[in-house]
Design an enzyme around this catalytic site. Sequence first.
Site, PDB file in Angstrom:
ATOM      1  CG  ASP A  39     -29.184  17.437 103.497  1.00  0.00           C
ATOM      2  OD1 ASP A  39     -30.499  17.607 103.170  1.00  0.00           O
ATOM      3  OD2 ASP A  39     -28.544  17.214 102.484  1.00  0.00           O
ATOM      4  CB  ILE A  40     -32.840  21.900 103.466  1.00  0.00           C
ATOM      5  CG1 ILE A  40     -32.711  21.349 102.077  1.00  0.00           C
ATOM      6  CG2 ILE A  40     -31.933  23.077 103.547  1.00  0.00           C
ATOM      7  CD1 ILE A  40     -33.384  22.248 101.132  1.00  0.00           C
ATOM      8  CG  ASN A  97     -24.163  10.605  96.553  1.00  0.00           C
ATOM      9  OD1 ASN A  97     -24.132   9.344  96.961  1.00  0.00           O
ATOM     10  ND2 ASN A  97     -25.331  11.004  97.313  1.00  0.00           N
ATOM     11  CD  GLU A 105     -30.252  14.317  94.156  1.00  0.00           C
ATOM     12  OE1 GLU A 105     -30.713  15.132  94.911  1.00  0.00           O
ATOM     13  OE2 GLU A 105     -31.155  13.137  94.011  1.00  0.00           O
ATOM     14  CB  VAL A 106     -25.412  19.760  94.594  1.00  0.00           C
ATOM     15  CG1 VAL A 106     -24.725  21.145  94.762  1.00  0.00           C
ATOM     16  CG2 VAL A 106     -26.777  19.604  94.943  1.00  0.00           C
ATOM     17  CG  HIS A 110     -22.254  17.638  98.475  1.00  0.00           C
ATOM     18  ND1 HIS A 110     -22.221  17.769  96.867  1.00  0.00           N
ATOM     19  CD2 HIS A 110     -23.265  16.562  98.756  1.00  0.00           C
ATOM     20  CE1 HIS A 110     -23.288  16.944  96.429  1.00  0.00           C
ATOM     21  NE2 HIS A 110     -23.977  16.326  97.441  1.00  0.00           N
ATOM     22  CG  HIS A 112     -24.327  13.619 102.043  1.00  0.00           C
ATOM     23  ND1 HIS A 112     -25.585  14.218 101.821  1.00  0.00           N
ATOM     24  CD2 HIS A 112     -23.811  13.479 100.698  1.00  0.00           C
ATOM     25  CE1 HIS A 112     -25.773  14.486 100.857  1.00  0.00           C
ATOM     26  NE2 HIS A 112     -24.973  14.072 100.043  1.00  0.00           N
TER      27      HIS A 112
END
Length: 125
Positions: A39-40, A97, A105-106, A110, A112
Site C-alpha cells: 500500500d502506498i 472494505n 475507496e477504490v 481488494h 488489505h
Amino acid sequence: MPIDATQPYDDSNVFAKILRGEIPSRTVYEDDFALAFHDIAPQAPTHILVIPKGAYVSWDDFAAKAGDAEIAGFVRAVGHVARAAGLVEPGYRLLANIGGHGHQEVPHLHVHIFAGRPLGPMLAG
C-alpha cells in the site's frame, strides 16, 4: 470518498491502471488470478493489498460473477502472500472494505493484509 459497491465496474480506477501497468506498484506476488503489492499509504508496518485480476467492484460482485477457479485462486493468493511475508505467526489481519458504510475507496475488490505490530480492537468508533 467511499463508493457505491453496486455501481458498474469502472476500468479507470487506480487498481485497474496498476493491473494494466499504467501505474507502478511494489509488487510482492502475482499469478493468473491475483496481484499483491505494498500500500502506498501504509496503516501498519506491513500493509499489503491483494486484488483479483478480474474486473470486480466488491466481494458480492466477485462471488456472483467469478468462476470457481478464480475464487479459489484469489483466496489461495491471499494465504500465499501472508505465508511468504512470514505473517502467519505472530498473526495478521485481513480487511475488505465494501461500499459506503464499509468505507470502500477504490471500486475494485481488494483485501488489505495488516501486520507487524499488535493491531488493537477489530473496530474503532
